[in-house]
Motif scaffolding. Structure first.
Motif, short mmCIF file in Angstrom:
data_model
loop_
_atom_site.label_atom_id
_atom_site.label_comp_id
_atom_site.label_asym_id
_atom_site.label_seq_id
_atom_site.Cartn_x
_atom_site.Cartn_y
_atom_site.Cartn_z
N TYR A 95 0.86 -1.19 0.00
CA TYR A 95 0.00 0.00 0.00
C TYR A 95 0.90 1.24 0.00
O TYR A 95 2.06 1.17 0.39
N LEU A 96 0.34 2.35 -0.40
CA LEU A 96 1.11 3.58 -0.53
C LEU A 96 0.95 4.41 0.75
O LEU A 96 -0.13 4.94 1.03
N ALA A 97 2.03 4.48 1.52
CA ALA A 97 1.97 5.18 2.81
C ALA A 97 3.37 5.62 3.21
O ALA A 97 4.37 5.17 2.64
N TRP A 101 4.72 7.16 0.07
CA TRP A 101 3.73 8.14 -0.40
C TRP A 101 4.40 9.48 -0.68
O TRP A 101 4.13 10.13 -1.70
N GLN A 102 5.31 9.88 0.22
CA GLN A 102 5.99 11.16 0.02
C GLN A 102 6.83 11.15 -1.25
O GLN A 102 6.82 12.12 -2.02
N TYR A 104 6.40 9.18 -3.87
CA TYR A 104 5.50 9.06 -5.02
C TYR A 104 4.94 10.43 -5.42
O TYR A 104 4.83 10.75 -6.62
N GLN A 105 4.62 11.25 -4.42
CA GLN A 105 4.10 12.59 -4.72
C GLN A 105 5.12 13.44 -5.48
O GLN A 105 4.76 14.25 -6.32
N ARG A 120 -3.70 7.45 -4.61
CA ARG A 120 -3.95 8.27 -3.41
C ARG A 120 -3.20 7.68 -2.21
O ARG A 120 -2.81 6.51 -2.23
N GLU A 121 -3.02 8.49 -1.19
CA GLU A 121 -2.44 7.98 0.06
C GLU A 121 -3.29 6.82 0.56
O GLU A 121 -4.51 6.93 0.65
N ASP A 123 -3.69 3.94 -0.96
CA ASP A 123 -4.16 3.04 -2.02
C ASP A 123 -3.36 1.73 -2.00
O ASP A 123 -2.17 1.70 -1.70
#
Length: 274
Positions: A95-97, A101-102, A104-105, A120-121, A123
């Motif tokens: 999962y993206l967290a 997540w940072q 990926y953004q 999305r965060e 996902d």
């Protein structure tokens, strides 16, 4: 016994030709041990980890005994084989967290792995990915590595085996946890050499080494409620702390809420009562 190493959470003692790994109640966030302990945390981590070591009995691990330990360490210590540790923190993400997540953004990738746009965060990823980090760095913090970095450091065959083992542990562990109401968003495992055998060491799928989310509350697009130390990490961030030692004292209500989360994860995953 001889005290040979104090980690952020665990203490290591040499006892003849074996080692004693003792989990304290310390809690570490952003690679800094905070000054306030979480009662029972070390025992919860040890006993959850031991449960998983049995679950993954087909993968060689470092455990010799969880009962042949000094009385004062009962429940929070294991006797283990000494390993020559691989200097890679092996991380699997489903999962993206967090730092994934940072990144990926910023770049649309995690550890150099391209991901679909528009995620999305929180996902779920199309498939789990291997996103290793350094085990030792000059900054004192784990630094992201690409798979190519691991190949350069450890050789292609070893890097490939580390990735295969990490993703296998994640896939099987996440499937079990999901059947019991827990999402494993990501996890970190460590390996070492027992002679020429690549061996699972340290801990496995605990609330310190993984992100655990309640499956019935999962909602992508926002931070998730967690069963792990992310709760403490979020609180510490909210204080304005600069993430450098010394860390802030943890208020009693945060300590109690964190302990409840560790217990809930243990009970859901193992089916046992704490």
């Amino acid at each position: 016994m001889k005290h040979v190493h104090a980690g952020k959470v665990r203490d290591l003692y040499s006892d003849g030709d074996t080692l004693l790994l003792v989990a304290s109640d310390r809690v570490s966030v952003y690679d800094v041990s905070l000054p306030t302990p979480i009662p029972d945390k070390g025992a919860l981590l040890t006993q959850l980890s031991n449960w998983w070591f049995e679950f993954f009995s087909d993968i060689p691990n470092h455990v010799l005994s969880d009962t042949d330990v000094p009385a004062e360490f009962t429940g929070r210590a294991i006797r283990v084989k000494p390993l020559k540790m691989v200097l890679v923190e092996c991380v699997a993400r489903g999962y993206l967290a967090g730092s994934g997540w940072q990144e990926y953004q910023r770049t649309g990738t995690v550890c150099g792995i391209p991901l679909p746009s528009g995620l999305r965060e929180g996902d779920r990823l199309p498939e789990p990915i291997f996103t290793p980090t350094t085990k030792i760095s000059d900054t004192g913090h784990d630094e992201p590595m690409t798979f190519a970095d691991v190949v350069r450091q450890e050789g292609h065959d070893v890097a490939q085996r580390l990735r295969e083992l990490t993703l296998d542990i994640y896939a099987r562990g996440a499937a079990h946890a999901a059947a019991h109401g827990v999402i494993v968003a990501d996890t970190k495992v460590e390996f070492g050499w027992d002679g020429e055998v690549l061996t699972l060491g340290d801990e496995v799928l605990t609330s310190d080494s993984s992100r655990f989310w309640p499956a019935d509350e999962w909602e992508p697009g926002r931070p998730q409620r967690s069963f792990d130390k992310q709760f403490v990490r979020d609180w510490a961030t909210s204080t304005g702390w600069d993430k450098e030692p010394p860390g802030p004292e943890i208020p009693a209500e945060i300590v109690a809420a964190t302990r409840r989360r560790y217990i809930e994860a243990y009970e859901l995953i193992t089916g046992r009562t704490w």
